[in-house]
Design a protein around this motif. Structure first.
Motif, PDB file in Angstrom:
ATOM      1  N   ASP A  65      -9.838   9.716   6.383  1.00  0.00           N
ATOM      2  CA  ASP A  65     -11.271   9.465   6.518  1.00  0.00           C
ATOM      3  C   ASP A  65     -11.575   7.972   6.687  1.00  0.00           C
ATOM      4  N   VAL A  69     -12.748   3.742  11.458  1.00  0.00           N
ATOM      5  CA  VAL A  69     -12.855   4.655  12.601  1.00  0.00           C
ATOM      6  C   VAL A  69     -14.274   5.215  12.691  1.00  0.00           C
ATOM      7  N   VAL A  70     -14.828   5.606  11.551  1.00  0.00           N
ATOM      8  CA  VAL A  70     -16.190   6.152  11.549  1.00  0.00           C
ATOM      9  C   VAL A  70     -17.193   5.098  12.018  1.00  0.00           C
ATOM     10  N   ALA A  71     -16.918   3.826  11.724  1.00  0.00           N
ATOM     11  CA  ALA A  71     -17.902   2.783  12.033  1.00  0.00           C
ATOM     12  C   ALA A  71     -17.767   2.210  13.432  1.00  0.00           C
ATOM     13  N   CYS A  72     -16.593   2.249  14.022  1.00  0.00           N
ATOM     14  CA  CYS A  72     -16.310   1.481  15.251  1.00  0.00           C
ATOM     15  C   CYS A  72     -17.357   1.683  16.343  1.00  0.00           C
ATOM     16  N   LEU A  73     -17.804   0.582  16.902  1.00  0.00           N
ATOM     17  CA  LEU A  73     -18.869   0.601  17.896  1.00  0.00           C
ATOM     18  C   LEU A  73     -18.393   0.969  19.299  1.00  0.00           C
ATOM     19  N   SER A  74     -17.096   0.932  19.510  1.00  0.00           N
ATOM     20  CA  SER A  74     -16.623   1.100  20.887  1.00  0.00           C
ATOM     21  C   SER A  74     -15.636   2.240  21.089  1.00  0.00           C
ATOM     22  N   GLY A  75     -15.162   2.841  20.009  1.00  0.00           N
ATOM     23  CA  GLY A  75     -14.110   3.853  20.148  1.00  0.00           C
ATOM     24  C   GLY A  75     -12.720   3.231  20.202  1.00  0.00           C
ATOM     25  N   THR A  98     -17.586  -4.965  13.211  1.00  0.00           N
ATOM     26  CA  THR A  98     -18.110  -3.900  12.340  1.00  0.00           C
ATOM     27  C   THR A  98     -17.015  -3.324  11.447  1.00  0.00           C
ATOM     28  N   ILE A 100     -14.392  -4.869  10.334  1.00  0.00           N
ATOM     29  CA  ILE A 100     -14.089  -5.839   9.274  1.00  0.00           C
ATOM     30  C   ILE A 100     -15.055  -5.640   8.102  1.00  0.00           C
ATOM     31  N   MET A 101     -16.307  -5.370   8.443  1.00  0.00           N
ATOM     32  CA  MET A 101     -17.352  -5.194   7.429  1.00  0.00           C
ATOM     33  C   MET A 101     -17.066  -3.995   6.508  1.00  0.00           C
ATOM     34  N   VAL A 102     -16.436  -2.958   7.038  1.00  0.00           N
ATOM     35  CA  VAL A 102     -16.300  -1.728   6.247  1.00  0.00           C
ATOM     36  C   VAL A 102     -14.907  -1.459   5.693  1.00  0.00           C
ATOM     37  N   CYS A 103     -13.910  -2.259   6.066  1.00  0.00           N
ATOM     38  CA  CYS A 103     -12.559  -1.984   5.549  1.00  0.00           C
ATOM     39  C   CYS A 103     -12.466  -2.435   4.092  1.00  0.00           C
ATOM     40  N   PRO A 104     -12.280  -1.482   3.156  1.00  0.00           N
ATOM     41  CA  PRO A 104     -12.279  -1.850   1.738  1.00  0.00           C
ATOM     42  C   PRO A 104     -11.092  -2.721   1.335  1.00  0.00           C
TER      43      PRO A 104
END
Ligand SMILES: Cc1cc2nc3c(=O)[nH]c(=O)nc-3n(C[C@H](O)[C@H](O)[C@H](O)COP(=O)(O)OP(=O)(O)OC[C@H]3O[C@@H](n4cnc5c(N)ncnc54)[C@H](O)[C@@H]3O)c2cc1C
Ligand code: SF4
Ligand code: SF4
Lengths: 147, 424
Positions: A65, A69-75, A98, A100-104
């Motif tokens: 999950d 991947v869920v966040a990526c703006l471009s695929g 984006t 970078i912002m979400v990778c825990p």
């Protein structure tokens, strides 16, 4: 499925994982050339963290999950169906940061050009990732985890 | 066999298709999309204008996506009304598409205030591929542009126009640009960089009238600002904001506020009708209430949650918050949550600023938990901070280390590291 696991208790903070990762992802695959001649100098996709007495190496965990991947703006950030790895396609990447912002784990970096991102690709194609193969103290190991 | 219908096939719609197919490989899935090729990255339309991306790069799913997922894609077709009692969608061409589960993923549309002269040739909004293509086609002949609105979309199109060699004037009604996601210090840093790149920024003003060219009244020749000043230009781009496209559900049982109201399972107030993405008002975990959050990652997450629930796999939306990352004018920026609180005295604010490196970092804390993160130039550890924020971690013991250059997972107390992270 095999994953890279860091063994904090064995890490001596030497940073060889960073060196070998850099070389593995350089154009020449040669340590001298990679560090002295390649421009821009390739970056390491694994990060050595030191906060004495603690040290360990951090790289992408290829999360189930995966938030990137869920966040990526471009695929560009995608799960590879056959290996289960999370792989990044630099050609598709728009460098929006984006992921970078979400990778825990903070496991994604800007690549040397600062135009796209870069992260652990498990040394795709190699049997043993370079950081694991070259850790002198067994602080990075490959372990079987359930898919 | 279940019958799923999805209106709108961008971030939210595509993610819903993927989630439905993960759970239900056999049900029939139909998407209805006004755009002919909707599976492109909307944020990348600026890169199309600047020349950094071509159409192939913009595709966020390949051209066979619908076929591979066994989806009936009614592209180039608009849904005009719903009959929720008999469960069908009416298309503009008169055809009806019946559903068992419906997802509204119609996104947003540009907000255009009434401005005299807005019908002239050369006035654009900037939210879809077709806008970018039309704009690009006009750039050969254009020299000056006025961009109205200094938000994310305005700044992104400004950069693209500068890259194409235009002289741009950016007009912002607030006293600073990017006012929704930056504080005064950060906004000033970005404004400086934009001015170095040749952009003229006018704040505290709006455009009251669009003028024609002396030789051709029907084409844009300039604008008049609220203070009466005139700015010559060949192009005007109106980028004030987007509003949810809720028109499809008006007059139905689906409850709306500014957007369509959804619960944590993306269900609307009408049975078997779901909504996701820019059209929906979903849960914000910082504010603790439902809010409009028009962002691509949240649209994808909401679409995924909706898809699972529609297909019968229970999934709960964890909530989102304002979370923007910017790459424009050479300065990487990440802004999450409450970065510029109205009553700063109610919060604890940590900052560090190094003007020579243009590194600026700010954390907003409430009761020792992070509620806002703003990072310029040094952004690579943002995700770790965001994880602390999402988990409402008490950061009292390592507060000072949060903004240090070598902040990382090793900074966290070992016990916290073990509870937050399975490994490392
Ligand atoms: C220039 C620009 C830059 C952006 N940059 C960023 C960024 O950096 N980061 C970020 O997070 N977000 C960004 N966004 C916002 C992001 O693009 C949106 O949040 C996202 O596209 C929302 O996805 P969605 O699926 O909800 O709706 P949309 O992408 O708006 O798609 C809705 C689709 O539904 C179709 N549709 C609507 N009504 C009907 C109907 N009645 N019948 C048939 N079809 C219909 C539309 O034609 C459209 O194809 C940007 C947006 C723009 C315009
Ligand atoms: S980059 Fe980060 S979020 Fe993505 S899979 Fe790797 S560890 Fe997980
Ligand atoms: S930086 Fe690249 S990989 Fe990361 S979210 Fe943006 S487009 Fe996707």
């Amino acid at each position: 499925m095999k994953r890279i696991v860091a063994k904090e208790e064995f890490c001596i903070g030497c940073g060889l994982c960073e060196v070998y990762c850099t070389v593995q992802h350089s154009q020449s695959k040669d340590i001298i050339k990679a560090y002295n001649r390649e421009n821009p100098r390739p970056i390491s996709r694994v990060r050595r963290e030191v906060n004495k007495p603690v040290s360990f190496a951090v790289q992408c965990k290829h999360c189930e999950d995966a938030p990137c991947v869920v966040a990526c703006l471009s695929g560009a950030m995608k799960r590879d169906e056959s290996t289960g790895l999370v792989l990044h396609d630099a050609e598709k990447c728009m460098g929006c940061w984006t992921c970078i912002m979400v990778c825990p784990y903070g496991a994604i970096k800007m690549d040397a050009s600062s135009k796209v991102v870069s992260k652990c690709d498990f040394c795709f194609g190699l049997e043993m990732p370079a950081c694991v193969a070259n850790c002198p103290n067994g602080a990075l190991v490959l372990m079987e985890v359930k898919p | 066999m279940a019958k799923y219908v999805i209106v709108g096939a961008s971030a939210a719609g595509i993610s819903a298709v993927e989630a439905i197919r993960e759970v239900d490989p056999v049900g029939t899935v139909t998407v209805i999309s006004e755009e002919l090729c909707p599976q492109y990255s909307r944020p990348m339309i600026s890169d199309l204008v600047s020349g950094k991306a071509d159409f192939k790069k913009m595709l966020c799913r390949d051209s066979q996506f619908w076929v591979k997922n066994n989806v009936e894609a009614l592209t180039g077709q608009k849904a005009v009304s719903l009959n929720l009692k008999e469960k069908y969608v009416v298309l503009e061409n008169g055809n009806c598409v019946s559903f068992e589960k419906l997802l509204i993923a119609t996104g947003g549309k540009p907000f255009v205030p009434k401005i005299e002269g807005a019908e002239k040739n050369g006035v654009f909004t900037f939210t879809k591929l077709a806008d970018a293509e039309r704009l690009s086609a006009m750039l050969e002949k254009a020299q000056n542009a006025v961009v109205v609105g200094g938000g994310l979309i305005g700044v992104s199109v400004t950069e693209a126009l500068v890259k194409r060699g235009l002289k741009v004037t950016l007009v912002e009604l607030q006293d600073k640009i990017l006012s929704l996601i930056l504080d005064a210090t950060a906004s000033e840093i970005v404004a400086d960089l934009m001015e170095i790149a040749g952009v003229t920024i006018v704040t505290g003003q709006s455009v009251q009238r669009i003028l024609g060219k002396p030789e051709d009244e029907s084409s844009v020749g300039g604008v008049v600002l609220t203070n009466g000043e005139e700015v010559q230009c060949d192009i005007v781009i109106i980028a004030i904001g987007v509003v949810p496209r809720t028109e499809l559900v008006s007059g139905t049982d689906v409850k709306t506020n500014r957007g369509i109201l959804v619960d944590r399972f993306m269900r609307t107030s009408a049975p078997d009708v779901y909504a996701s993405g820019d059209v929906a008002e979903a849960y914000d975990f910082v504010y603790g209430e439902n809010r409009l959050l028009p962002l691509w990652p949240l649209a994808q997450l909401e679409g995924k949650v909706a898809g699972y629930n529609m297909a019968g796999k229970k999934a709960e939306y964890p909530g989102g918050t304002v979370m923007s990352s910017l790459k424009y004018f050479g300065i990487p920026i990440i802004s999450i949550g409450l970065v510029n609180p109205k009553n700063p005295h109610d919060y604890e604010i940590l900052t560090c600023y190094d003007p020579t490196r243009r590194v600026y970092k700010k954390l907003v804390l409430k009761g020792n938990a992070i509620v806002g993160i703003l990072l310029l130039n040094d952004i690579e550890r943002a995700g770790i901070m965001f994880n602390l924020m999402k988990n409402r971690v008490n950061v009292k013991k390592f507060k000072q280390a949060l903004l240090s250059d070598n902040f990382g997972l090793a900074t966290l107390p070992p016990s916290l590291r073990k509870t937050l992270y399975l490994e490392v």
